[in-house]
Write an enzyme that holds these catalytic residues in place. Structure first.
Site, mmCIF file in Angstrom:
data_model
loop_
_atom_site.group_PDB
_atom_site.id
_atom_site.type_symbol
_atom_site.label_atom_id
_atom_site.label_comp_id
_atom_site.label_asym_id
_atom_site.label_seq_id
_atom_site.Cartn_x
_atom_site.Cartn_y
_atom_site.Cartn_z
ATOM 1 N N GLN A 132 0.713 -1.333 0.059
ATOM 2 C CA GLN A 132 0.059 0.060 -0.094
ATOM 3 C C GLN A 132 1.069 1.076 0.209
ATOM 4 O O GLN A 132 -0.072 2.001 -0.278
ATOM 5 C CB GLN A 132 -1.252 0.741 1.016
ATOM 6 C CG GLN A 132 -0.589 0.235 2.669
ATOM 7 C CD GLN A 132 -1.650 0.371 4.031
ATOM 8 O OE1 GLN A 132 -1.581 -1.129 4.501
ATOM 9 N NE2 GLN A 132 -1.372 1.157 4.581
ATOM 10 N N CYS A 149 -5.186 0.570 3.074
ATOM 11 C CA CYS A 149 -5.191 -1.138 3.898
ATOM 12 C C CYS A 149 -6.233 -1.297 3.800
ATOM 13 O O CYS A 149 -6.741 -3.241 3.372
ATOM 14 C CB CYS A 149 -4.360 -1.375 5.229
ATOM 15 S SG CYS A 149 -5.862 0.020 6.423
ATOM 16 N N HIS A 171 -5.469 -1.037 11.627
ATOM 17 C CA HIS A 171 -5.595 -1.499 9.580
ATOM 18 C C HIS A 171 -6.362 -2.875 10.203
ATOM 19 O O HIS A 171 -6.216 -3.802 10.460
ATOM 20 C CB HIS A 171 -3.997 -2.067 10.601
ATOM 21 C CG HIS A 171 -3.157 -2.891 9.894
ATOM 22 N ND1 HIS A 171 -3.558 -1.970 8.311
ATOM 23 C CD2 HIS A 171 -2.228 -3.801 9.368
ATOM 24 C CE1 HIS A 171 -2.581 -2.577 7.663
ATOM 25 N NE2 HIS A 171 -1.806 -3.922 7.653
ATOM 26 N N ASN A 214 -0.468 -9.407 5.095
ATOM 27 C CA ASN A 214 -0.176 -8.078 5.023
ATOM 28 C C ASN A 214 -0.483 -7.343 3.631
ATOM 29 O O ASN A 214 -0.297 -7.837 3.074
ATOM 30 C CB ASN A 214 0.420 -7.526 5.753
ATOM 31 C CG ASN A 214 0.609 -6.273 7.215
ATOM 32 O OD1 ASN A 214 -0.310 -5.789 6.031
ATOM 33 N ND2 ASN A 214 1.509 -6.272 7.536
#
Length: 342
Positions: free
Chosen positions: A142, A148, A285, A306
């Site tokens: 990102q 996110c 997040h 992630n």
């Protein structure tokens, strides 16, 4: 005679002290030189360029402090995970936290969906990795955009698309960043996964990454690309809150969007192992649970994708301890999970 002997002993001690001080100073200078060189190498590796010498010095001091803390943590050797010097090494923890803009403070205003289709699931595999089943695209990054939430929602949508159509398609986060801006979601300013699913549903689909590539910044909605749908969903559902057992049922059937508190120093520099560090439940997040398992020492974990690039964690992934005593799950992972349907 006694005086001369005492004098010689004193002189010898002074010489020893002076030599030791010289050696210590030399080592200090050498250590400083080595740390400076490490910073230069790190800058080259991550393409870091500073505006001037003042900023570079400031960032060097932050880098040095972070490296020292990382090495002290690893040398202690009392945790089942390790830290590493990654792309965030010149950021203070406050600067790092500013990158992730999942709108966790709005969680209390969210109306949870009443249905949970996996409620009556009774048997799940002991371990599962959706990567091995071809339902997870490669790790993405990102960057410095607080998107996110978009990466989490897209990863879950990519997963259900593979399961429903047999095709793994890399979908566009940038479309969400640029076009899903009429409600809570505000591009790099943050958003929520449920609202991203609502946009995909109302838009009747999402474009591919290739058609609408990621820019890492807010942009103007490309209407032509937005209407070039490559995948669609029929809706979305929320996993019952504060239940790792419910989350397990969902993840056993598809990749699931989850929110976590990623603000801890140890999460910032997580490198490998099963993370069980101290963290809060201030959700900030958005990530994606793409599996679960049991480590060699018997620790149950969630496998989490992630969006910080492949140089963070275990090639972009983190294993987070599962079945903890807190009902919210470690770092709040069980608090606000959801998934798209197809």
């Amino acid at each position: 005679m006694a005086f001369k002997t005492q004098f010689r002993c004193t002189l010898a001690l002074l010489l020893v002290f002076a030599f030791c001080a010289f050696e210590a100073n030399a080592r200090t200078l050498e250590d400083a030189s080595v740390m400076r060189e490490r910073h230069e190498q790190w800058m080259a590796q991550h393409g870091k360029v500073y505006t001037d010498s003042d900023e570079k010095e400031l960032k060097y001091q932050i880098f040095k402090e972070n490296v020292q803390r990382i090495e002290a943590f690893n040398n202690a050797g009392n945790k089942p995970y390790k830290l590493g010097i990654n792309q965030f090494a010149d950021l203070t923890n406050d600067e790092f936290k500013a990158i992730n803009r999942f709108k966790g403070h709005m969680c209390s205003t969210i109306t949870r969906t009443p249905t949970f289709k996996y409620e009556h699931v009774t048997a799940v595999p002991d371990s599962l990795d959706w990567r091995q089943k071809g339902a997870v695209t490669p790790i993405k990054n990102q960057g410095e955009c607080g998107s996110c939430w978009a990466f989490s929602a897209v990863a879950a949508t990519e997963g259900i698309t593979k399961l429903s159509t047999g095709k793994l398609i890399s979908l566009s986060e940038q479309e969400l960043v640029d076009c899903d801006t009429k409600g809570v979601d505000q591009g790099c300013g943050g958003g929520l996964m449920d609202d991203a699913f609502k946009f995909i549903l109302q838009n009747k689909g999402l474009a591919t990454e290739a058609t609408y590539p990621y820019q890492g910044a807010d942009g103007t909605c490309n209407a032509k690309a937005k209407d070039n749908h490559a995948a669609s969903i029929t809706g979305y559902e929320d996993v019952p809150a504060n239940s790792e057992s419910a989350l397990l049922k969902a993840v056993a059937n598809q990749p699931v969007s989850v929110a976590i508190d990623s603000s801890a120093f140890e999460f910032q520099f997580y490198s490998k192992g099963v993370f069980n560090g101290t963290c809060d439940t201030n959700l900030n997040h958005g990530v994606t649970a793409v599996g679960y398992g049991v480590s060699d020492d018997g620790t149950k974990y969630w496998l989490v994708k992630n969006s910080w690039g492949a140089k963070w964690g275990e090639q972009g992934y983190v294993r987070m301890q599962r079945d903890v005593t807190a009902k919210e799950g470690l770092c709040g992972i069980a608090m606000l999970a959801s998934y798209p349907t197809a």
